[in-house]
Each structure stands twice: as C-alpha cells, then as structure tokens.
Design an enzyme around this catalytic site. Structure first.
Site, mmCIF file in Angstrom:
data_model
loop_
_atom_site.group_PDB
_atom_site.id
_atom_site.type_symbol
_atom_site.label_atom_id
_atom_site.label_comp_id
_atom_site.label_asym_id
_atom_site.label_seq_id
_atom_site.Cartn_x
_atom_site.Cartn_y
_atom_site.Cartn_z
ATOM 1 N N SER A 142 0.826 -1.226 0.104
ATOM 2 C CA SER A 142 0.005 0.044 0.166
ATOM 3 C C SER A 142 0.714 1.258 -0.064
ATOM 4 O O SER A 142 2.070 1.224 0.535
ATOM 5 C CB SER A 142 -0.922 -0.055 1.125
ATOM 6 O OG SER A 142 -1.372 1.206 1.531
ATOM 7 N N TYR A 155 -1.664 0.064 10.586
ATOM 8 C CA TYR A 155 -1.968 -0.466 9.209
ATOM 9 C C TYR A 155 -0.403 -0.255 8.579
ATOM 10 O O TYR A 155 0.221 -1.026 7.724
ATOM 11 C CB TYR A 155 -2.983 0.167 8.382
ATOM 12 C CG TYR A 155 -3.203 -0.281 7.013
ATOM 13 C CD1 TYR A 155 -3.284 -1.672 6.805
ATOM 14 C CD2 TYR A 155 -3.164 0.538 6.218
ATOM 15 C CE1 TYR A 155 -3.620 -2.064 5.415
ATOM 16 C CE2 TYR A 155 -3.427 0.149 4.685
ATOM 17 C CZ TYR A 155 -3.678 -0.973 4.194
ATOM 18 O OH TYR A 155 -3.921 -1.466 3.023
#
Ligand code: NAP
Length: 242
Positions: A142, A155
């Site tokens: 990501s 995250y």
C-alpha cells in the site's frame, strides 16, 4: 487444464483486489489455489474465472491470522498441484485510529494477517517456487508503506513490514530465478476503503481490475528488465504522492 499449466496461489481472493487478480490469472491460463476465510466469496470468484473446472481451481478456507495456516496452504498446493509458480500475497485488513487507541489484540490481528502470513507463505512456498520454471512472488502492499497517513499507524507498520521483507526476499531469491515484486496501490474501490475512507468519492477510486492489470504487466516481463515495485495513485491525487 493440464499439469503443464502454471499454478498461482492468491490470498484474499473472495472479493476486491484478490478476486480481480484471480480472474485475470485464470484468463492467463493459471490454475488457482484461492484462499480466504469465507467460502461463499471464493465460490463466486471461481465462477467468474474463465475455467472453473475442479482440477483448475481449488478453494481453501483458512484464517491467515492462524500461525499454522501458511504451512497447511502450501501443503495443499503441493498435494493438489505438485507445483507452484506464483504466490500473490494479497489478503489484508485495516484498523484505523490514533496511535494511542490500538489494543494488543488489534496489533496481533493486523500484523498477523498483513505481515506474518505473507512472510511464512513465502518461506513455506520456497521449495515449490524454486522448482518452478519462473517462480514469482507478488506482495500487495500500500502507499502507506511510503507516505505518512494520520490514523494509520498500525496498518502502516504492517505494510512497512511487508515492503521490507519484499525487498530483502527479492535479494535473497534473485539468484534462484525467483522474482519478488511489491505493488503499492492508493485508494481502490473495495469494501476495505469504504470502511476507512468513506470521504473519498468512489468514482475517483482505482478499480480492482486496474490493480490486477499491473500484476498482469509484471508477469508479462520475462526478459532482462525487472520492476521491483509499482506505486499506483488515483488519477485525481497529485502526482508523485510518495
Ligand atoms: N482497498 C484499498 O484502497 C487498498 C489500497 C492499498 C492496498 N490495499 C491492499 O490490498 C489488499 C486487498 O485489499 P482489498 O481492498 O481487496 O480488501 P477487501 O475487499 O477487504 O478484501 C480482503 C480480502 O482478504 C481476505 N481476508 C481478510 N482477513 C482474512 C484472514 N484473517 N484470513 C484470510 N483471508 C482474509 C478477505 O476474505 P474473507 O473476509 O473471506 O476472509 C478478502 O478476500 C490488502 O492487502 C490491502 O491492504 C487495498
């Protein structure tokens, strides 16, 4: 489908980006081992794949936060297909909040799924990938592995871990002829982004099929050129976000 068709393992294939990658790979002639917790979503993905013969597509309901899951999944690939050409570590989850808000349980869950599972899937898959004519690992990271985002510390930690292991594994395995890539998307139109960034207009989000297309592109590069990582941004986001 014959034993000559390459085999890909895709985690998180029951919806979203994983489903698009699975459908793309089936069109490229891969046999598939598709993993997620939910069977219903996997069955829908299998129906969307070009060749849904039982020999061509195998579904595995596993919770990747369980430490034994990677070993069981690779064993399944070995027993069912006897080969593995491509590992796509795609399954992932996000929990948002300021750094003071997370519990140990959330840490274990997100790190277990986004970092530990890909690490041990790579490790367990090595014998099969080494035996493959062109072994390949693609880790779906990501942009949070590159840029700072508020409320994303957990995250981000997991995706930094994934990017770090991807880089080192690419060095470790290059001599074996195994290519290891990182694909780092920005906002993609799946259920995950709806949970975290409901503020983004969904018409501006990257489509899961566009991410799958970048995976297809990486796989198409069979010559002397290698792209280690691909950062994908939304067209409406300023260029060079990271
Ligand atoms: N959407 C975005 O904006 C975006 C942006 C950048 C990167 N990514 C990354 O792209 C990957 C796919 O995300 P997505 O947007 O497609 O998310 P998604 O639609 O929420 O899909 C997540 C997939 O992971 C599976 N999964 C979740 N927990 C699992 C567990 N414990 N064990 C096994 N499988 C599990 C889910 O299936 P079950 O629920 O059936 O288990 C599902 O198939 C993730 O790694 C994510 O971090 C997404």
């Amino acid at each position: 489908m014959t034993h000559q068709h390459p085999v890909a393992l895709v985690t998180g294939a029951s919806r979203g980006i994983g489903r698009s990658i699975a459908v793309m790979l089936s069109k490229q002639g891969f046999r598939l081992l598709l993993v997620s917790r939910g069977l219903e979503g996997l069955e829908k993905t299998a129906r969307l794949c070009a060749d849904g013969t039982p020999e061509g597509i195998v579904l595995s309901t596993e919770d990747l936060t369980q430490s034994e899951a990677p070993r069981r999944i690779i064993q399944r690939a070995a027993e069912t297909f006897g080969r593995l050409d491509l590992l796509v570590n795609n399954a992932g989850a996000v929990v948002s909040g300021p750094i003071g808000s997370y519990t140990l349980e959330q840490w274990e869950g997100v790190m277990g799924l986004n970092a530990r599972a890909p690490f041990f899937l790579m490790q367990e898959a090595l014998p099969l990938l080494r035996a493959a004519p062109r072994g390949c690992i693609i880790n779906i990271g990501s942009v949070v592995a590159k840029a700072a985002y508020a409320d994303q510390s957990l995250y981000s930690a997991s995706k930094h871990a994934l990017l770090g292991m991807t880089k080192a594994a690419a060095r470790d395995l290059g001599a074996d002829g195994i290519r290891v890539h990182a694909v780092l998307p920005g906002g993609v139109n799946t259920s995950m982004i709806g949970d975290v960034r409901p503020d983004i207009d969904t018409s501006e989000l990257i489509s899961p099929d566009e991410v799958a297309e970048t995976v297809r592109f990486l796989l198409s590069m069979e010559g002397n050129a290698v792209i280690d990582e691909l950062v994908i941004r939304r067209a409406t986001k300023p260029a060079w976000p990271v």
